[in-house]
Scaffold this active site. Structure first.
Site, PDB file in Angstrom:
ATOM      1  N   GLU A 126      20.065   4.264   9.356  1.00  0.00           N
ATOM      2  CA  GLU A 126      20.782   4.958   7.957  1.00  0.00           C
ATOM      3  C   GLU A 126      22.271   3.805   8.315  1.00  0.00           C
ATOM      4  O   GLU A 126      22.963   4.233   9.236  1.00  0.00           O
ATOM      5  CB  GLU A 126      21.569   6.180   7.463  1.00  0.00           C
ATOM      6  CG  GLU A 126      22.649   5.588   6.080  1.00  0.00           C
ATOM      7  CD  GLU A 126      22.392   7.526   5.335  1.00  0.00           C
ATOM      8  OE1 GLU A 126      22.429   8.212   5.853  1.00  0.00           O
ATOM      9  OE2 GLU A 126      22.734   7.514   4.225  1.00  0.00           O
ATOM     10  N   GLU A 220      21.769  10.458  -3.854  1.00  0.00           N
ATOM     11  CA  GLU A 220      22.597  10.769  -2.791  1.00  0.00           C
ATOM     12  C   GLU A 220      24.297  11.891  -3.821  1.00  0.00           C
ATOM     13  O   GLU A 220      24.824  10.767  -3.978  1.00  0.00           O
ATOM     14  CB  GLU A 220      22.848  10.534  -1.312  1.00  0.00           C
ATOM     15  CG  GLU A 220      23.286  11.479  -0.511  1.00  0.00           C
ATOM     16  CD  GLU A 220      23.859  10.554   0.390  1.00  0.00           C
ATOM     17  OE1 GLU A 220      23.297  11.699   1.650  1.00  0.00           O
ATOM     18  OE2 GLU A 220      23.711   9.532   0.846  1.00  0.00           O
TER      19      GLU A 220
HETATM   20 MN    MN Z   1      23.034   8.092   2.510  1.00  0.00          MN
END
Ligand code: MN
Length: 273
Positions: A126, A220
């Site tokens: 990420e 998210e």
């Molecule tokens: Mn994230």
């Protein structure tokens, strides 16, 4: 429980942040997910004691053990992806990364890429904003990093919240990464309801369609009302934009589907002479 709710809302993937295998009956969780037809992903970040981007060899070794254990926990839970900040600590650094630290991280991720491939677990890194790592803040940095690993198994995990902070042009970054994107987080600029912030999701979905992205798009959002305390602290959640996750989940599902539909229609419309 979260798994049943996920399926109820029509989502096909659930993500567990910082899975703690000792806290769950992994067998039961795997069977339930399978029966609901929901895929499992896990995300996490490292700490300074097990930071693979450290210059300290013992921290790097500890990090590799953590990551290898995490890959196997994902496999054992019946999951198929491990993402997050796997290449450094998940925290605000007070200095820039070093060359040696970068190289240590590249070598570690290359090794864990092999472990993940063997376990049939996708390994996705990420790219996050400057306050949560000092190593990979932009897609271009992420692409350079995974190319240095020499692995065809390691891909990027992009997130609109972080891209909105760091990328000159988030949509261009998505097109640049193309098939190197293995996982995608959709989040608003304030990490609350989609549409309540400043991100232009039309441009994001146009770009995802352009690269034929067909992997997960995972919503998210954070609120201390439901999110684990440690994770809320790491993500600097000092203010809750919502407290009830049910309408939030329903809204995000509708929002994502609508934005996809609109982007598809724009393509058809603009293709007409
Ligand atoms: Mn994230």
């Amino acid at each position: 429980m979260a798994l049943n709710k996920t399926a109820e809302h029509g989502y096909r993937t659930i993500e567990f942040a910082y899975l703690r295998p000792e806290k769950f009956n992994l067998d039961r969780l795997a069977k339930l997910a399978q029966s609901l037809d929901v895929e499992i992903g896990v995300t996490m970040g490292l700490g300074f004691a097990n930071d693979v981007s450290s210059e300290d060899a013992s921290a790097v070794e500890a990090g590799k053990r953590t990551l290898s254990d995490a890959v196997h926990a994902v496999r054992d839970i019946g999951g198929n992806k491990l993402g997050g900040i796997l290449y450094s600590a998940h925290t605000k650094y007070n200095r820039a990364p070093t060359r040696k630290g970068w190289d240590n991280s590249v070598a570690s991720i290359a090794a864990i890429g092999d472990v993940a491939k063997e376990a049939n677990v996708d390994l996705v890194l990420e790219v996050v904003n400057r306050f949560e790592t000092n190593l990979l803040n932009t897609t271009a940095q992420g692409l350079k990093f995974i190319s240095e690993t020499g692995s065809d198994h390691v891909r990027l995990h992009l997130d609109t919240f972080h891209m909105n902070i760091e990328e000159a042009n988030p949509a261009a970054a998505i097109r640049l990464a193309g098939d190197k994107i293995g996982y995608f987080h959709i989040g608003e600029s304030n990490r609350g309801y989609l549409g309540d912030g400043t991100i232009n999701f039309d441009l994001i979905f146009d770009a995802l369609l352009d690269i034929n992205y067909e992997r997960d798009v995972v919503f998210e959002s954070f609120s201390t009302a439901v999110v684990d305390e440690g994770l809320s602290l790491a993500c600097a959640i000092w203010r809750d934009t919502w407290t009830d996750n049910d309408p939030l989940a329903a809204h995000a599902k509708r929002y994502i589907e609508l934005k996809y539909e609109e982007a598809k229609r724009r393509r058809v419309t603009s293709a007409r002479p």
